[in-house]
Design a protein around this motif. Structure first.
Motif, PDB file in Angstrom:
ATOM      1  N   ILE A 237       0.842  -1.192   0.000  1.00 30.46           N
ATOM      2  CA  ILE A 237       0.000   0.000   0.000  1.00 30.46           C
ATOM      3  C   ILE A 237       0.878   1.242   0.000  1.00 30.46           C
ATOM      4  O   ILE A 237       1.764   1.384   0.847  1.00 30.46           O
ATOM      5  N   GLY A 238       0.642   2.140  -0.950  1.00 30.08           N
ATOM      6  CA  GLY A 238       1.320   3.430  -0.993  1.00 30.08           C
ATOM      7  C   GLY A 238       0.304   4.538  -0.749  1.00 30.08           C
ATOM      8  O   GLY A 238      -0.509   4.828  -1.621  1.00 30.08           O
ATOM      9  N   GLU A 239       0.334   5.125   0.427  1.00 24.34           N
ATOM     10  CA  GLU A 239      -0.653   6.146   0.815  1.00 24.34           C
ATOM     11  C   GLU A 239      -0.055   6.997   1.926  1.00 24.34           C
ATOM     12  O   GLU A 239       0.422   6.471   2.938  1.00 24.34           O
ATOM     13  N   ASP A 240      -0.068   8.335   1.743  1.00 27.84           N
ATOM     14  CA  ASP A 240       0.581   9.199   2.734  1.00 27.84           C
ATOM     15  C   ASP A 240      -0.293   9.492   3.948  1.00 27.84           C
ATOM     16  O   ASP A 240       0.216   9.883   4.990  1.00 27.84           O
ATOM     17  N   SER A 241      -1.597   9.300   3.846  1.00 30.82           N
ATOM     18  CA  SER A 241      -2.465   9.475   5.010  1.00 30.82           C
ATOM     19  C   SER A 241      -2.386   8.217   5.877  1.00 30.82           C
ATOM     20  O   SER A 241      -2.846   7.140   5.471  1.00 30.82           O
ATOM     21  N   VAL A 242      -1.805   8.352   7.060  1.00 31.53           N
ATOM     22  CA  VAL A 242      -1.623   7.184   7.933  1.00 31.53           C
ATOM     23  C   VAL A 242      -2.968   6.570   8.293  1.00 31.53           C
ATOM     24  O   VAL A 242      -3.127   5.344   8.287  1.00 31.53           O
ATOM     25  N   LEU A 243      -3.951   7.407   8.580  1.00 31.19           N
ATOM     26  CA  LEU A 243      -5.263   6.913   8.975  1.00 31.19           C
ATOM     27  C   LEU A 243      -5.897   6.082   7.854  1.00 31.19           C
ATOM     28  O   LEU A 243      -6.382   4.968   8.087  1.00 31.19           O
ATOM     29  N   PHE A 244      -5.871   6.621   6.636  1.00 31.43           N
ATOM     30  CA  PHE A 244      -6.460   5.897   5.513  1.00 31.43           C
ATOM     31  C   PHE A 244      -5.654   4.632   5.211  1.00 31.43           C
ATOM     32  O   PHE A 244      -6.227   3.569   4.940  1.00 31.43           O
ATOM     33  N   ARG A 245      -4.328   4.741   5.252  1.00 28.86           N
ATOM     34  CA  ARG A 245      -3.475   3.598   4.932  1.00 28.86           C
ATOM     35  C   ARG A 245      -3.693   2.438   5.903  1.00 28.86           C
ATOM     36  O   ARG A 245      -3.867   1.288   5.489  1.00 28.86           O
ATOM     37  N   GLU A 246      -3.737   2.756   7.190  1.00 24.93           N
ATOM     38  CA  GLU A 246      -3.904   1.690   8.170  1.00 24.93           C
ATOM     39  C   GLU A 246      -5.323   1.130   8.162  1.00 24.93           C
ATOM     40  O   GLU A 246      -5.529  -0.062   8.394  1.00 24.93           O
ATOM     41  N   GLY A 247      -6.300   1.982   7.888  1.00 23.88           N
ATOM     42  CA  GLY A 247      -7.668   1.490   7.764  1.00 23.88           C
ATOM     43  C   GLY A 247      -7.816   0.553   6.582  1.00 23.88           C
ATOM     44  O   GLY A 247      -8.484  -0.480   6.663  1.00 23.88           O
ATOM     45  N   LEU A 248      -7.174   0.916   5.468  1.00 20.30           N
ATOM     46  CA  LEU A 248      -7.210   0.066   4.280  1.00 20.30           C
ATOM     47  C   LEU A 248      -6.494  -1.251   4.549  1.00 20.30           C
ATOM     48  O   LEU A 248      -6.972  -2.328   4.152  1.00 20.30           O
ATOM     49  N   ALA A 249      -5.360  -1.183   5.237  1.00 21.65           N
ATOM     50  CA  ALA A 249      -4.621  -2.403   5.553  1.00 21.65           C
ATOM     51  C   ALA A 249      -5.462  -3.331   6.424  1.00 21.65           C
ATOM     52  O   ALA A 249      -5.499  -4.552   6.198  1.00 21.65           O
ATOM     53  N   ARG A 250      -6.151  -2.771   7.401  1.00 21.21           N
ATOM     54  CA  ARG A 250      -6.997  -3.589   8.280  1.00 21.21           C
ATOM     55  C   ARG A 250      -8.132  -4.242   7.490  1.00 21.21           C
ATOM     56  O   ARG A 250      -8.439  -5.430   7.664  1.00 21.21           O
ATOM     57  N   LEU A 251      -8.742  -3.474   6.596  1.00 24.74           N
ATOM     58  CA  LEU A 251      -9.825  -4.013   5.767  1.00 24.74           C
ATOM     59  C   LEU A 251      -9.324  -5.188   4.938  1.00 24.74           C
ATOM     60  O   LEU A 251      -9.982  -6.237   4.841  1.00 24.74           O
ATOM     61  N   LEU A 252      -8.158  -5.034   4.322  1.00 20.90           N
ATOM     62  CA  LEU A 252      -7.620  -6.076   3.450  1.00 20.90           C
ATOM     63  C   LEU A 252      -7.187  -7.302   4.247  1.00 20.90           C
ATOM     64  O   LEU A 252      -7.380  -8.444   3.805  1.00 20.90           O
ATOM     65  N   GLU A 253      -6.605  -7.082   5.407  1.00 25.27           N
ATOM     66  CA  GLU A 253      -6.212  -8.212   6.249  1.00 25.27           C
ATOM     67  C   GLU A 253      -7.434  -8.981   6.734  1.00 25.27           C
ATOM     68  O   GLU A 253      -7.416 -10.222   6.776  1.00 25.27           O
ATOM     69  N   ASP A 254      -8.491  -8.266   7.084  1.00 25.56           N
ATOM     70  CA  ASP A 254      -9.726  -8.928   7.504  1.00 25.56           C
ATOM     71  C   ASP A 254     -10.315  -9.763   6.368  1.00 25.56           C
ATOM     72  O   ASP A 254     -11.028 -10.744   6.613  1.00 25.56           O
ATOM     73  N   ALA A 255     -10.031  -9.364   5.117  1.00 23.47           N
ATOM     74  CA  ALA A 255     -10.528 -10.104   3.952  1.00 23.47           C
ATOM     75  C   ALA A 255      -9.611 -11.261   3.578  1.00 23.47           C
ATOM     76  O   ALA A 255      -9.869 -11.960   2.602  1.00 23.47           O
ATOM     77  N   GLY A 256      -8.528 -11.455   4.340  1.00 23.96           N
ATOM     78  CA  GLY A 256      -7.649 -12.596   4.112  1.00 23.96           C
ATOM     79  C   GLY A 256      -6.394 -12.310   3.326  1.00 23.96           C
ATOM     80  O   GLY A 256      -5.643 -13.230   2.992  1.00 23.96           O
ATOM     81  N   HIS A 257      -6.143 -11.036   3.009  1.00 19.29           N
ATOM     82  CA  HIS A 257      -4.948 -10.687   2.242  1.00 19.29           C
ATOM     83  C   HIS A 257      -3.775 -10.378   3.176  1.00 19.29           C
ATOM     84  O   HIS A 257      -3.968 -10.103   4.365  1.00 19.29           O
ATOM     85  N   GLN A 258      -2.578 -10.391   2.625  1.00 23.26           N
ATOM     86  CA  GLN A 258      -1.368 -10.142   3.401  1.00 23.26           C
ATOM     87  C   GLN A 258      -0.738  -8.825   2.967  1.00 23.26           C
ATOM     88  O   GLN A 258      -0.411  -8.650   1.792  1.00 23.26           O
ATOM     89  N   ILE A 259      -0.584  -7.910   3.900  1.00 26.16           N
ATOM     90  CA  ILE A 259       0.062  -6.628   3.606  1.00 26.16           C
ATOM     91  C   ILE A 259       1.559  -6.805   3.817  1.00 26.16           C
ATOM     92  O   ILE A 259       2.025  -6.980   4.948  1.00 26.16           O
ATOM     93  N   VAL A 260       2.322  -6.772   2.722  1.00 26.49           N
ATOM     94  CA  VAL A 260       3.756  -7.046   2.801  1.00 26.49           C
ATOM     95  C   VAL A 260       4.594  -5.777   2.722  1.00 26.49           C
ATOM     96  O   VAL A 260       5.827  -5.844   2.776  1.00 26.49           O
ATOM     97  N   GLY A 261       3.940  -4.622   2.584  1.00 26.16           N
ATOM     98  CA  GLY A 261       4.683  -3.371   2.539  1.00 26.16           C
ATOM     99  C   GLY A 261       3.754  -2.176   2.665  1.00 26.16           C
ATOM    100  O   GLY A 261       2.617  -2.208   2.180  1.00 26.16           O
ATOM    101  N   ARG A 262       4.234  -1.150   3.357  1.00 33.06           N
ATOM    102  CA  ARG A 262       3.508   0.109   3.491  1.00 33.06           C
ATOM    103  C   ARG A 262       4.471   1.235   3.193  1.00 33.06           C
ATOM    104  O   ARG A 262       5.637   1.193   3.583  1.00 33.06           O
ATOM    105  N   ALA A 263       3.976   2.277   2.516  1.00 32.55           N
ATOM    106  CA  ALA A 263       4.834   3.417   2.188  1.00 32.55           C
ATOM    107  C   ALA A 263       4.022   4.700   2.231  1.00 32.55           C
ATOM    108  O   ALA A 263       2.855   4.721   1.829  1.00 32.55           O
ATOM    109  N   GLY A 264       4.656   5.773   2.696  1.00 25.92           N
ATOM    110  CA  GLY A 264       3.986   7.053   2.776  1.00 25.92           C
ATOM    111  C   GLY A 264       4.426   8.035   1.720  1.00 25.92           C
ATOM    112  O   GLY A 264       3.943   9.169   1.684  1.00 25.92           O
ATOM    113  N   ASP A 265       5.367   7.626   0.846  1.00 27.16           N
ATOM    114  CA  ASP A 265       5.798   8.493  -0.238  1.00 27.16           C
ATOM    115  C   ASP A 265       6.179   7.632  -1.439  1.00 27.16           C
ATOM    116  O   ASP A 265       6.297   6.404  -1.340  1.00 27.16           O
ATOM    117  N   ALA A 266       6.370   8.275  -2.579  1.00 29.08           N
ATOM    118  CA  ALA A 266       6.622   7.548  -3.817  1.00 29.08           C
ATOM    119  C   ALA A 266       7.931   6.754  -3.788  1.00 29.08           C
ATOM    120  O   ALA A 266       7.950   5.579  -4.187  1.00 29.08           O
TER     121      ALA A 266
END
Length: 222
Positions: free
Chosen positions: A5-34
């Motif tokens: 996930i590449g998203e500079d808003s921490v709130l949106f990024r972590e909310g999206l990560a939680r949604l995807l993990e709850d759906a069974g996906h694996q978040i293998v990387g997070r980034a706040g800039d390009a």
């Protein structure tokens, strides 16, 4: 799926990560800039990257430019761009290469549809936000081939551009499969695009055509 996930808003990024993990996906990387996104993709080798178009360091179209770079490096990577507003400048090449989605951020809140879009992209298909499609096909001129389409054909074209199969279009519009096939054939003929039995090539051809219009039409976003 393995997702970065590449998203500079921490709130949106972590909310999206939680949604995807709850759906069974694996978040293998997070980034706040390009730059961080590019490094995360190179390091984790995910199946899918979800990228905000506007990211630091410039806060303009850094995410979209990073998406083009990682696509060059990893042609099989699925990419979904997210944006608050409709922007088309960098999406054309990505659309034409497949495994690409472009959604407005509001679509994330329709969780089932959002997760379905991610699955389509990861499987090699496409997923364009209906508002993006509407922007591309909604302003025809008198000499525009799109102006020759009937209202129903425009509906079918919009769903094709979202990445829907004939069966999916038939269910959405309450039509028979044969009726949808007829509409698709007519659309391709009117747009001067050769018909094909392969849905993926059909969608890419139409999206490439629409994307080129977006880049050449006066008043289009840049």
């Amino acid at each position: 799926m393995r997702i970065v996930i590449g998203e500079d808003s921490v709130l949106f990024r972590e909310g999206l990560a939680r949604l995807l993990e709850d759906a069974g996906h694996q978040i293998v990387g997070r980034a706040g800039d390009a730059p961080g996104l590019i490094e995360a993709v190179r390091s984790a080798r995910p199946e899918l990257a979800i990228i905000d178009i506007r990211m630091p360091p410039d806060g303009t179209d850094d995410g979209a430019r990073a998406a083009r770079q990682v696509r060059d490096d990893f042609p099989e990577l699925g990419i979904v761009l997210l944006s608050q507003h409709i922007e088309t400048r960098h999406s054309v090449e990505l659309v034409a290469s497949g495994r690409f989605g472009y959604l407005l951020k509001d679509r994330v809140f329709d969780v089932a549809d959002f997760l379905d879009a991610l699955r389509r992209v990861a499987a090699g298909g496409s997923a364009l936000d209906p508002e993006v499609v509407g922007r591309l096909i909604g302003h025809g001129r008198h000499d525009d081939p799109l102006a020759a389409l009937t209202p129903r054909e425009r509906e079918v074209l919009a769903l094709m551009a979202e990445g829907r199969t004939n069966v999916g279009i038939a269910r959405r519009l309450w039509l028979t499969d044969r009726t949808v096939e007829t509409h698709v054939s007519s659309i391709l003929t009117k747009l001067g695009l050769a018909a094909t039995e392969e849905d993926h090539r059909r969608v890419l051809a139409v999206l490439a055509y629409l994307g080129q219009r977006a880049n050449t039409e006066p008043g289009s976003p840049r």
